[in-house]
Every structure is written in C-alpha cells, then in structure tokens.
Design a protein around this motif. Structure first.
Motif, short mmCIF file in Angstrom:
data_model
loop_
_atom_site.label_atom_id
_atom_site.label_comp_id
_atom_site.label_asym_id
_atom_site.label_seq_id
_atom_site.Cartn_x
_atom_site.Cartn_y
_atom_site.Cartn_z
N ARG A 1 0.01 12.93 -3.90
CA ARG A 1 1.41 12.55 -3.63
C ARG A 1 1.51 11.51 -4.66
NH1 ARG A 1 4.33 11.76 1.68
NH2 ARG A 1 4.97 10.10 0.55
N LEU A 2 0.66 10.74 -5.01
CA LEU A 2 1.06 9.99 -6.34
C LEU A 2 1.44 10.64 -7.83
CD1 LEU A 2 -2.08 7.58 -5.63
CD2 LEU A 2 0.23 7.03 -5.41
N SER A 3 1.03 11.92 -7.72
CA SER A 3 1.57 12.68 -8.89
C SER A 3 2.78 12.58 -8.95
CB SER A 3 0.80 14.15 -8.80
OG SER A 3 1.72 14.87 -7.86
N ARG A 4 3.57 12.37 -7.93
CA ARG A 4 5.18 12.37 -7.97
C ARG A 4 5.64 11.18 -8.75
NH1 ARG A 4 5.74 13.60 -1.60
NH2 ARG A 4 4.94 16.06 -2.05
N ILE A 5 4.84 10.04 -8.60
CA ILE A 5 5.04 8.84 -9.45
C ILE A 5 4.85 8.87 -10.79
CG2 ILE A 5 4.21 6.22 -9.51
CD1 ILE A 5 3.78 6.33 -6.52
N ALA A 6 3.64 9.73 -11.21
CA ALA A 6 3.62 10.06 -12.63
C ALA A 6 4.74 10.71 -13.22
CB ALA A 6 2.28 10.85 -12.80
N ALA A 7 5.26 11.80 -12.37
CA ALA A 7 6.43 12.27 -12.91
C ALA A 7 7.45 11.41 -13.15
CB ALA A 7 6.72 13.49 -12.01
N ALA A 8 7.86 10.57 -12.10
CA ALA A 8 8.98 9.54 -11.93
C ALA A 8 8.84 8.59 -13.70
CB ALA A 8 9.20 8.93 -10.86
N TYR A 9 7.55 8.49 -13.47
CA TYR A 9 7.44 7.52 -14.86
C TYR A 9 7.75 8.23 -15.98
CZ TYR A 9 4.88 4.79 -18.52
OH TYR A 9 4.37 4.32 -19.21
N ALA A 10 7.27 9.77 -16.18
CA ALA A 10 7.53 10.38 -17.37
C ALA A 10 8.88 10.61 -17.42
CB ALA A 10 6.87 11.70 -17.13
N GLU A 11 9.70 10.81 -16.52
CA GLU A 11 11.09 11.00 -16.60
C GLU A 11 11.74 9.74 -16.97
OE1 GLU A 11 14.59 11.71 -13.36
OE2 GLU A 11 12.68 12.91 -13.02
N HIS A 12 11.29 8.67 -16.67
CA HIS A 12 12.32 7.22 -16.91
C HIS A 12 11.71 6.68 -18.22
CE1 HIS A 12 13.41 7.37 -12.69
NE2 HIS A 12 14.42 6.51 -12.90
N THR A 13 10.50 7.03 -18.74
CA THR A 13 10.05 6.70 -19.72
C THR A 13 9.45 7.69 -20.95
OG1 THR A 13 7.79 6.36 -19.11
CG2 THR A 13 9.20 4.13 -19.15
N PRO A 14 10.45 8.43 -21.22
CA PRO A 14 10.11 9.71 -22.20
C PRO A 14 9.37 9.44 -23.43
CG PRO A 14 12.40 9.17 -22.21
CD PRO A 14 11.93 8.30 -21.13
N GLY A 15 9.43 8.28 -24.07
CA GLY A 15 8.62 8.18 -25.24
C GLY A 15 7.25 7.53 -24.92
N ALA A 16 6.80 7.26 -23.83
CA ALA A 16 5.58 6.66 -23.58
C ALA A 16 4.69 7.80 -23.27
CB ALA A 16 5.77 6.00 -22.18
N PRO A 17 3.03 7.40 -23.43
CA PRO A 17 2.33 8.39 -23.28
C PRO A 17 1.98 8.93 -21.84
CG PRO A 17 1.45 6.65 -24.64
CD PRO A 17 2.59 6.44 -24.17
N ALA A 18 1.86 10.07 -21.37
CA ALA A 18 1.69 10.56 -20.16
C ALA A 18 0.66 9.78 -19.30
CB ALA A 18 1.63 12.21 -20.18
N VAL B 1 -6.62 1.54 -2.95
CA VAL B 1 -6.56 2.53 -1.45
C VAL B 1 -6.21 3.79 -1.70
CG1 VAL B 1 -6.17 0.13 -0.47
CG2 VAL B 1 -4.33 1.43 -0.94
N ALA B 2 -5.68 4.00 -2.75
CA ALA B 2 -5.25 5.44 -3.06
C ALA B 2 -5.23 5.78 -4.49
CB ALA B 2 -3.89 5.88 -2.61
N ASP B 3 -5.75 6.88 -5.06
CA ASP B 3 -6.05 7.24 -6.50
C ASP B 3 -5.81 8.69 -6.72
OD1 ASP B 3 -6.70 6.81 -9.11
OD2 ASP B 3 -8.88 6.41 -8.81
N TRP B 4 -5.03 9.01 -7.79
CA TRP B 4 -4.76 10.53 -8.01
C TRP B 4 -5.25 10.59 -9.48
CZ3 TRP B 4 -1.30 11.61 -11.97
CH2 TRP B 4 -1.06 12.96 -12.12
N VAL B 5 -5.76 11.61 -10.04
CA VAL B 5 -6.18 11.71 -11.32
C VAL B 5 -5.79 13.11 -11.79
CG1 VAL B 5 -8.13 12.06 -12.77
CG2 VAL B 5 -8.42 10.28 -11.14
N LYS B 6 -5.09 13.18 -12.84
CA LYS B 6 -4.62 14.67 -13.07
C LYS B 6 -5.88 15.43 -13.77
CE LYS B 6 -1.28 16.65 -16.33
NZ LYS B 6 -0.39 16.42 -17.45
#
Length: 155
Positions: free
Chosen positions: A105-122, A149-154
């Motif tokens: 589920r933490l992948s959704r946070i990565a997607a939200a981060y990418a959407e809000h900071t488009p110039g930042a590294p993924a 306590v929770a860890d997601w790796v792409k």
C-alpha cells in the motif's frame, strides 16, 4: 409629554409532552456521555473521550514519533510530508496497521509523491519509521531508537 407603553410578547409555557421530550433528550444525552466516558473511543467524540487529552504518558517510558520517509533512485532519504505528497501524517498513522499488514500500500504514497513533486527523482522505497525517544522523569534524554514498521521497495 406623551406616555409610551411597551408590551411584552406573551410567553408560551411548555406542554407536559414538551417537558417530557426535553427531559428524555437530556437524560439520553447524559447516558451517552457517561457511557462514552467509560467505554468510548476517540471515534465516539463528543460522547467519548478524546484520549490525547485524557491520558498521560509514562514519565519514564518512550515517546513515539512516527514519520514516513522515502529513498529516491539516487539513494537520498526524503522526508514524506503533506507538502510533497498531499498526504497528512495523521492519515498514515490512522491506517498504520493496514500498512503493516500490506506494505505494498505504501506504493500509493510513492505515486502521490511523484504527482506532487514532478521534478524530483522517483522513489524506489517508502517506509514508516517510528522513532522512540527515551524519557526519564518526564524529560527527554536525547537517546532514541528507530523502528521500521512497514517497508515497500519498488521491484
């Protein structure tokens, strides 16, 4: 000299039925308040206690500080905040058990981060970290430990 008179509007008295309804509503409110005080949770507010104000931490324990952080493709650790993801920390903390049960589920946070900071590294990793600050006599000691306590790796 002219004399002015003012008239008061007539006052209406409650009917016996009206009095009974008001008493019943008051008693019901008091019962809910009392039940919430003994058995309620934060979600029952205002009839349940607001625990953050009704309990005290252990003066010689550890204070919990939850944060979300990511690791981008360059290896830099990035603090995930509302400003760079649109997700409030309270939302993460409120669903922490679900993230622990299913870290994907933490992948959704990565997607939200990418959407809000488009110039930042993924982000290639997102994790929930609890920092436990040690406390003695209600004072911070300056010592802490981190617990992931929770860890997601792409993949």
């Amino acid at each position: 000299m002219t004399e002015q008179t003012t008239t008061q509007p007539p006052t209406a008295e409650l009917t016996p039925t009206g009095r009974r309804v008001r008493v019943l509503v008051t008693v019901a409110g008091l019962v809910l308040l009392l039940a919430g005080t003994f058995w309620g949770q934060d979600d029952d507010f205002p009839f349940g206690p607001f625990r953050m104000y009704s309990t005290a931490p252990d003066p010689n324990g550890a204070a919990k500080d939850t944060r979300v952080e990511g690791v981008d493709v360059t290896g830099a650790v990035v603090a995930i905040t509302e400003a760079n993801s649109g997700i409030r920390r309270a939302e993460i903390e409120g669903q922490q058990a679900a993230y622990e049960a299913d870290p994907s589920r933490l992948s959704r946070i990565a997607a939200a981060y990418a959407e809000h900071t488009p110039g930042a590294p993924a982000l290639r990793e997102v994790r929930i970290v609890i920092r436990w600050h040690l406390v003695e006599h209600s004072r911070p000691t300056g010592t802490y430990t981190d617990e992931v306590v929770a860890d997601w790796v792409k993949r």
